[in-house]
Design a protein around this motif. Structure first.
Motif, PDB file in Angstrom:
ATOM      1  N   VAL A  38      23.922 -17.603   6.186  1.00  0.00           N
ATOM      2  CA  VAL A  38      22.778 -17.531   5.272  1.00  0.00           C
ATOM      3  C   VAL A  38      22.799 -16.160   4.614  1.00  0.00           C
ATOM      4  N   VAL A  39      22.747 -16.131   3.274  1.00  0.00           N
ATOM      5  CA  VAL A  39      22.950 -14.875   2.569  1.00  0.00           C
ATOM      6  C   VAL A  39      22.030 -14.770   1.355  1.00  0.00           C
ATOM      7  N   GLY A  40      21.572 -13.550   1.069  1.00  0.00           N
ATOM      8  CA  GLY A  40      20.816 -13.261  -0.148  1.00  0.00           C
ATOM      9  C   GLY A  40      19.483 -13.978  -0.225  1.00  0.00           C
ATOM     10  N   LEU A  88      25.463  -9.573   9.822  1.00  0.00           N
ATOM     11  CA  LEU A  88      26.775  -9.201   9.319  1.00  0.00           C
ATOM     12  C   LEU A  88      26.632  -8.247   8.136  1.00  0.00           C
ATOM     13  N   ALA A  89      27.756  -7.891   7.519  1.00  0.00           N
ATOM     14  CA  ALA A  89      27.750  -6.926   6.425  1.00  0.00           C
ATOM     15  C   ALA A  89      26.966  -7.450   5.220  1.00  0.00           C
ATOM     16  N   ASP A  90      26.231  -6.545   4.569  1.00  0.00           N
ATOM     17  CA  ASP A  90      25.485  -6.901   3.363  1.00  0.00           C
ATOM     18  C   ASP A  90      26.434  -7.148   2.193  1.00  0.00           C
ATOM     19  N   TRP A 116      32.726  -7.469   2.338  1.00  0.00           N
ATOM     20  CA  TRP A 116      32.598  -8.099   1.021  1.00  0.00           C
ATOM     21  C   TRP A 116      33.455  -7.325   0.019  1.00  0.00           C
ATOM     22  N   SER A 117      34.043  -8.030  -0.927  1.00  0.00           N
ATOM     23  CA  SER A 117      34.791  -7.383  -2.003  1.00  0.00           C
ATOM     24  C   SER A 117      34.628  -8.187  -3.288  1.00  0.00           C
ATOM     25  N   PHE A 118      34.575  -7.479  -4.415  1.00  0.00           N
ATOM     26  CA  PHE A 118      34.441  -8.150  -5.705  1.00  0.00           C
ATOM     27  C   PHE A 118      35.762  -8.798  -6.107  1.00  0.00           C
ATOM     28  N   VAL A 119      35.655  -9.967  -6.738  1.00  0.00           N
ATOM     29  CA  VAL A 119      36.816 -10.644  -7.303  1.00  0.00           C
ATOM     30  C   VAL A 119      36.564 -10.846  -8.792  1.00  0.00           C
ATOM     31  N   HIS A 120      37.380 -11.649  -9.437  1.00  0.00           N
ATOM     32  CA  HIS A 120      37.287 -11.835 -10.892  1.00  0.00           C
ATOM     33  C   HIS A 120      35.877 -12.313 -11.275  1.00  0.00           C
ATOM     34  N   PRO A 121      35.203 -11.651 -12.208  1.00  0.00           N
ATOM     35  CA  PRO A 121      33.856 -12.073 -12.593  1.00  0.00           C
ATOM     36  C   PRO A 121      33.871 -13.345 -13.430  1.00  0.00           C
ATOM     37  N   LEU A 122      32.696 -13.965 -13.569  1.00  0.00           N
ATOM     38  CA  LEU A 122      32.530 -15.058 -14.517  1.00  0.00           C
ATOM     39  C   LEU A 122      32.651 -14.509 -15.927  1.00  0.00           C
TER      40      LEU A 122
END
Length: 471
Positions: A219-221, A253-255, A298-304
């Motif tokens: 469960v997140v955000g 867990l990590a935010d 968490w890591s960012f990937v290709h944006p929309l």
């Protein structure tokens, strides 16, 4: 052949696949039988099953049935198709029926059927002879004799909101509810039986993300307080917590790296993907980030290619598909695209109807879209039209419309049927606490009763629960 599997054809497909050594098709056809056993048992083809094949099905731990009495009834249907030839096999088949899982009231029917069978002239038949030992007259020899059929997915509901025109009086929820069986009433009356699973840690939340991965619930955000006035902002989460049903424990867990609400989390290649969403009351984002459970990071990937919230997402054939939603101007979209974490967005055929705050579920290679809101001049109105997308032909086909509005509803696929759960009506902002189920074979929606707890902006996913939760 996979796409044409249904209750009347699945056994033929399984026979064909077995004859020609098509192991993947055979597994899919057999899985369909196990998930839809009661429906399949009422087809003509079921009466022609060899006894050993029927025993294989009813002995399987993953057989999905509303009760063990349904298994017994299916065997009796098979015997009664040719009683003179099949009564001699009744004793062997009854070893596949798990009588200890029956109630004493259900067992009365077993005794009554046994008396009826004796009327065929075979005084030797005793359908429940071996069952008496299992049912309490002696201790079972092995634990397997009393095993509850597993795995069986449970439908889990998390969080949600109770509507009120005064946003400050809203009451978001921390509760978790689950259901994994239908309770059938008189005639055609059916409803889902809900039971409380527990509570999420920390504060309540709605418009959050929820997904199941590797036997755990994530469960997140989301948000926990809502005021339209700028001096009372939308309070958002970036937190992530997981629930282990075996231990009945939560773990923080990590935010996430960015706060999000009105978004979805999807599982792809053993990672979670949090896509777009709102970062405050009037701004949505194009960022996407992925969670690695091995490193708790968490890591960012290709944006929309544009900011997006209120969309629907599903994975089919290994691809992440995203439909509709609100753009940066909060207009409902008709778009459908394939998202790749490395390459970004590939646009596909547009939907027939614009929509946001809707549901999309994958079933047998297709994507079913239902509910939500659509554009109406400077406002929104309920979108009850439904449609299905075929990735092979890149085309849409209309379905039967929802009987009532479902805006901000949850959805899930359980035992090859699509469930749309709760939400609200945009026109008068009233709660829609109903559950509707779509049956692809009949192409109809049917009312399955009401939700428990909060009903708006709730999230749903499937999770396997231990035996003690289900009994």
């Amino acid at each position: 052949m996979r796409r044409e599997i249904d209750a009347s054809s699945c056994l033929d497909v399984a026979s064909f696949a077995e004859a020609y050594g098509m192991s993947e098709l055979l597994e899919e056809a057999n899985d369909f039988v196990l998930k839809n056993f009661w429906e399949v048992s009422n087809t003509a083809k079921f009466q022609d099953l060899p006894a050993e094949k029927l025993l294989d099905f009813i002995s399987c731990d993953s057989l999905c049935v509303p009760s063990e009495l349904a298994v017994f009834r299916a065997v009796i249907l098979w015997i009664e198709a040719d009683p003179e030839e099949r009564l001699g096999q009744a004793g062997l088949l009854m070893t596949g029926v798990r009588f200890p899982l029956m109630t004493f009231r259900e067992f009365r029917e077993v005794r009554a059927v046994n008396l009826r069978m004796e009327c065929f002239g075979n005084k030797e038949v005793e359908l429940y002879g071996s069952a008496l030992k299992e049912f309490g007259f002696s201790l079972p020899k092995t634990k397997d004799q009393c095993r509850v059929r597993q795995p069986k997915d449970a439908l889990i509901l998390t969080g949600g909101d109770q509507l009120n025109q005064d946003m400050g009086q809203r009451i978001p929820s921390r509760e978790l509810w689950f259901a994994n069986s239908l309770r059938s009433g008189t005639g055609l009356v059916k409803e889902i039986e809900w039971r409380r699973l527990g509570e999420m840690p920390d504060k309540p939340k709605f418009r959050h993300g929820a997904a199941a991965m590797d036997g755990r619930l994530y469960v997140v955000g989301g948000c926990y307080f809502y005021r339209w006035h700028h001096s009372f902002p939308l309070y958002l989460y970036c937190t992530l917590a997981s629930y282990d049903p075996k231990q009945d424990t939560w773990k923080r867990l990590a935010d996430m790296q960015e706060i999000r609400s009105n978004f979805s989390v999807v599982v792809h290649e053993e990672r979670l993907y949090a896509i777009g969403g709102d970062k405050d009351i009037s701004t949505n984002v194009d960022s996407v980030e992925t969670y690695n459970p091995d490193t708790d990071t968490w890591s960012f990937v290709h944006p929309l290619d544009q900011a997006l919230s209120g969309y629907a997402v599903a994975v089919v054939n290994g691809g992440i598909f995203i439909s509709g939603g609100f753009n940066c101007n909060y207009l409902c979209l008709v778009s459908m695209f394939l998202y790749d974490p490395e390459r970004g967005t590939t646009y596909l055929a547009d939907m027939t109807h614009d929509r946001a705050q809707h549901c999309m579920e994958a079933l047998r290679g297709r994507l079913y879209v239902a509910g939500g809101v659509c554009n109406l001049r400077n406002f929104y109105t309920d979108q009850q039209a439904c449609e299905v997308y075929d990735p092979v032909s890149d085309s849409w086909t209309d379905l039967a419309s929802l009987p009532v509005p479902h805006v901000g509803a949850a959805s899930a696929v359980l035992e090859e049927k699509i469930y749309v759960l709760g939400g609200y009506c945009q026109e008068d902002y009233s709660e829609s606490g109903l559950v509707h189920r779509y049956e692809p074979s009949t192409k109809r929606w049917e009312n399955m009763g009401k939700l428990r707890g909060a009903v708006a902006d709730v999230r749903a996913c499937l999770l396997q629960l231990p035996q003690h939760f289900r009994q």
